[in-house]
Scaffold this active site. Structure first.
Site, PDB file in Angstrom:
ATOM      1  NE  ARG A 220      14.936 -44.512  37.794  1.00  0.00           N
ATOM      2  CZ  ARG A 220      15.820 -43.325  38.408  1.00  0.00           C
ATOM      3  NH1 ARG A 220      16.555 -42.344  37.678  1.00  0.00           N
ATOM      4  NH2 ARG A 220      15.558 -43.446  39.337  1.00  0.00           N
ATOM      5  CD  GLU A 222      19.039 -44.893  32.639  1.00  0.00           C
ATOM      6  OE1 GLU A 222      19.550 -44.306  31.604  1.00  0.00           O
ATOM      7  OE2 GLU A 222      18.650 -44.569  33.574  1.00  0.00           O
ATOM      8  NE  ARG A 228      28.883 -41.567  35.429  1.00  0.00           N
ATOM      9  CZ  ARG A 228      28.749 -40.774  35.722  1.00  0.00           C
ATOM     10  NH1 ARG A 228      28.343 -39.592  36.206  1.00  0.00           N
ATOM     11  NH2 ARG A 228      30.676 -39.769  35.509  1.00  0.00           N
ATOM     12  CG  HIS A 229      23.194 -45.149  33.201  1.00  0.00           C
ATOM     13  ND1 HIS A 229      24.028 -43.778  32.677  1.00  0.00           N
ATOM     14  CD2 HIS A 229      22.354 -43.698  33.390  1.00  0.00           C
ATOM     15  CE1 HIS A 229      23.474 -42.516  33.476  1.00  0.00           C
ATOM     16  NE2 HIS A 229      23.033 -42.619  34.220  1.00  0.00           N
ATOM     17  CD  GLU A 367      23.120 -38.077  40.191  1.00  0.00           C
ATOM     18  OE1 GLU A 367      22.746 -37.247  38.953  1.00  0.00           O
ATOM     19  OE2 GLU A 367      22.169 -38.836  41.276  1.00  0.00           O
ATOM     20  CB  SER A 370      19.439 -36.459  42.676  1.00  0.00           C
ATOM     21  OG  SER A 370      18.506 -37.577  41.920  1.00  0.00           O
ATOM     22  NE  ARG A 418      25.563 -44.552  38.513  1.00  0.00           N
ATOM     23  CZ  ARG A 418      25.381 -42.970  38.316  1.00  0.00           C
ATOM     24  NH1 ARG A 418      24.644 -42.075  39.384  1.00  0.00           N
ATOM     25  NH2 ARG A 418      23.762 -42.919  36.830  1.00  0.00           N
TER      26      ARG A 418
HETATM   27  P1  AMO Z   1      17.895 -39.971  40.265  1.00  0.00           P
HETATM   28  O1  AMO Z   1      16.654 -40.796  39.214  1.00  0.00           O
HETATM   29  O2  AMO Z   1      18.958 -38.800  40.742  1.00  0.00           O
HETATM   30  O3  AMO Z   1      16.492 -39.401  41.735  1.00  0.00           O
HETATM   31  O4  AMO Z   1      18.257 -41.244  40.834  1.00  0.00           O
HETATM   32  C1  AMO Z   1      18.396 -41.834  42.170  1.00  0.00           C
HETATM   33  C2  AMO Z   1      20.138 -42.372  42.078  1.00  0.00           C
HETATM   34  O5  AMO Z   1      19.469 -43.111  42.018  1.00  0.00           O
HETATM   35  C3  AMO Z   1      21.235 -43.716  41.249  1.00  0.00           C
HETATM   36  N1  AMO Z   1      20.440 -43.982  39.518  1.00  0.00           N
HETATM   37  C4  AMO Z   1      21.017 -45.453  38.846  1.00  0.00           C
HETATM   38  N2  AMO Z   1      22.547 -46.014  39.581  1.00  0.00           N
HETATM   39  C5  AMO Z   1      22.468 -47.048  38.204  1.00  0.00           C
HETATM   40  N3  AMO Z   1      21.626 -46.860  37.114  1.00  0.00           N
HETATM   41  C6  AMO Z   1      21.091 -46.474  36.779  1.00  0.00           C
HETATM   42  N4  AMO Z   1      20.488 -46.347  35.517  1.00  0.00           N
HETATM   43  C7  AMO Z   1      20.300 -45.198  37.372  1.00  0.00           C
HETATM   44  N5  AMO Z   1      19.941 -44.533  37.390  1.00  0.00           N
HETATM   45  C8  AMO Z   1      19.665 -43.952  39.108  1.00  0.00           C
HETATM   46  C9  AMO Z   1      22.021 -42.618  41.560  1.00  0.00           C
HETATM   47  C10 AMO Z   1      21.035 -41.473  41.785  1.00  0.00           C
HETATM   48  O6  AMO Z   1      21.810 -40.662  42.225  1.00  0.00           O
HETATM   49  N6  AMO Z   1      13.068 -39.835  43.422  1.00  0.00           N
HETATM   50  C11 AMO Z   1      14.752 -39.275  43.386  1.00  0.00           C
HETATM   51  C12 AMO Z   1      15.397 -39.846  44.648  1.00  0.00           C
HETATM   52  C13 AMO Z   1      15.128 -38.524  45.974  1.00  0.00           C
HETATM   53  O7  AMO Z   1      14.816 -37.180  45.760  1.00  0.00           O
HETATM   54  O8  AMO Z   1      14.428 -38.599  46.913  1.00  0.00           O
HETATM   55  C14 AMO Z   1      15.642 -39.624  41.743  1.00  0.00           C
HETATM   56  O9  AMO Z   1      14.869 -41.997  41.792  1.00  0.00           O
HETATM   57  O10 AMO Z   1      22.580 -43.299  42.242  1.00  0.00           O
END
Ligand code: AMO
Length: 444
Positions: A220, A222, A228-229, A367, A370, A418
């Site tokens: 990602r 970000e 947390r990212h 979180e 999801s 996370r």
């Molecule tokens: P989502 O985008 O909420 O859902 O991502 C799912 C989980 O991935 C983790 N996460 C991260 N952890 C660390 N750094 C980041 N930048 C980051 N972005 C996301 C979180 C988050 O809850 N396709 C859907 C999932 C699904 O519906 O099956 C998805 O990617 O813990």
């Protein structure tokens, strides 16, 4: 007295015991510290399993060897053959009296990062010198626990006959919104690093695999620099067919979390102690609170909520759930359709199209996961795509899988870092990745 030590006979420090008193043993590792008292010197030799004391007597070793052993720079790699001798003054109850030794790799001085020093060092300095940072037992402990956690999650899913899959991380279309895509130059065509295996895990439901999981990196871009990212995280993704509703997915997820945390407690005591943290296993069923009720709770607590919950609101909700329900882990359910717009694959609630069958799992206000029930009916799926301006033709490879028999299905994506971040109460998620990636860091 320096010799070529046969490293094949090496014993790890944790395998040494008082029962071996009188035996000749070979140990090897990094020289953590040297205390030279003149006629006698104490060396601490560390390997990945622990530390052993090497007690050097000048009289026994001779002046030259004694001088050589006791002037080696800290963190040099050293092998020692010697007799294991009982000594109640040492915390382990024994020490090794060297008979021969070999300096295998001398460390340069000064060290860019102290390994044994207790002084606090900036995270940036630690990450810049991660290979040295990882020599610290309390840093290694995080990754030992990470390993235990992941192994337990795999075990649990395998026990439920989930099949492990690996999908491509170079993709032609993003599944989680355009703003966090990393573009890749792909033989003159546009491609991206996968943000999640979302589209592929759904296609595998169309392939009839029924229950799958994947543990792989997700990327990602970000733009925000938070604790947390990260730009690359380990995502545990599952997908399952023939579900009645998202409840089936949530039930599996809560049992998975309990199994994983139980394993951490059972197998990771030593590492939890090293980090000074206590972990408790949540009780099932985890409380479920609808998004709408969560907002009401937060407004009642004096917060102003517009749209999605921001970091502050999530944290506050974590405190409220702990205070009112005694729950560290809880589901936020029935996310409004408005907030899940870019999640075009989310199924809307059959009795209220303003809501989705989507949930988050939060742990003390952060979180972790999801997921939800997916829209498996092609016409509705295409409408939802078009509603947000996506061109279904760009997703034809995905939509094809819905034309020839797609069962109802759902799943989730869980961020491994996370879980560790919250479970170990670490200040920054970067502590949970050996070589983290973020806006400012691409080396080491
Ligand atoms: P989502 O985008 O909420 O859902 O991502 C799912 C989980 O991935 C983790 N996460 C991260 N952890 C660390 N750094 C980041 N930048 C980051 N972005 C996301 C979180 C988050 O809850 N396709 C859907 C999932 C699904 O519906 O099956 C998805 O990617 O813990």
């Amino acid at each position: 007295m320096t010799s070529n030590v046969d490293l094949g006979t090496r014993v790890e420090n944790s395998s040494l015991s008082k029962d071996m008193a009188g035996q000749k043993v070979t140990v090897a590792g990094w020289l953590q510290d040297t205390r030279n008292l003149g006629g006698i010197a104490f060396l601490l030799l560390r390997d990945r399993t622990g530390i052993v004391q090497i007690t050097c007597l000048k009289k026994k070793l001779g002046d030259e060897s004694f001088a050589k052993l006791t002037t080696m720079p800290r963190e040099s790699v050293l092998a020692v053959i010697g007799e294991l001798k009982l000594n109640e003054q040492v915390s382990s109850g024994f020490e090794i009296l060297p008979e021969s030794f070999e300096l295998i790799a001398e460390a340069q001085t000064p060290l860019p990062l102290g390994v044994a020093d207790k002084v606090g060092v900036e995270l940036d300095t630690r990450l810049n010198n991660r290979f040295l940072d990882l020599r610290k037992p309390q840093v290694l402990a995080v990754f030992k626990l990470r390993e235990i956690l992941i192994r337990a999650m795999r075990e649990y899913l395998v026990s439920l006959r989930f099949m492990e899959v690996t999908t491509s991380k170079i993709v032609a279309a993003g599944a989680e919104g355009g703003s966090t895509l990393f573009p890749v130059e792909y033989f003159g065509k546009k491609a991206y690093l996968a943000q999640s295996p979302q589209l592929y895990k759904q296609m595998l439901m169309g392939a009839g695999l029924d229950r799958i999981y994947e543990l792989a990196p997700a990327f990602r871009a970000e733009q925000s620099d938070t604790v947390r990212h990260i730009a690359e995280f380990a995502s545990l993704d599952i997908e399952m067919s023939f579900i009645k509703s998202e409840e089936d997915v949530m039930n599996l997820l809560q049992d998975l979390m309990v199994h994983a945390l139980e394993a951490v407690l059972a197998q990771g005591t030593q590492y939890l102690e090293e980090l000074g943290v206590e972990v408790s296993v949540p009780k099932t069923p985890f409380p479920r609170i609808t998004f709408t009720d969560a907002v009401k709770m937060l407004v009642h607590a004096g917060l102003e909520i517009q749209g999605d919950l921001d970091t502050e609101a999530e944290k506050r909700l974590g405190e409220l759930m702990l205070a009112q329900h005694g729950a560290e882990m809880y589901f936020i359910t029935k996310f409004p359709s408005e907030l899940k717009k870019t999640t075009f694959y989310a199924m809307r609630d059959s009795s209220d199209s303003e809501l989705t069958n989507y949930f988050d799992l939060d742990y003390r206000g952060e979180e972790l996961v999801s997921g939800g029930q997916r829209e498996h009916r092609l016409d509705i799926l295409i409408n939802q795509m078009e509603d947000i301006g996506y061109v279904p033709k760009d997703f034809e490879f995905y939509l094809q899988a819905f034309r020839y028999g797609m069962p109802p299905h759902g799943g989730f994506g869980l961020g491994i870092e996370r879980v560790l971040h919250m479970m170990l109460r670490l200040p920054n998620i970067r502590e949970c990745v050996m070589f983290p990636r973020d806006m400012y860091r691409v080396v080491p």
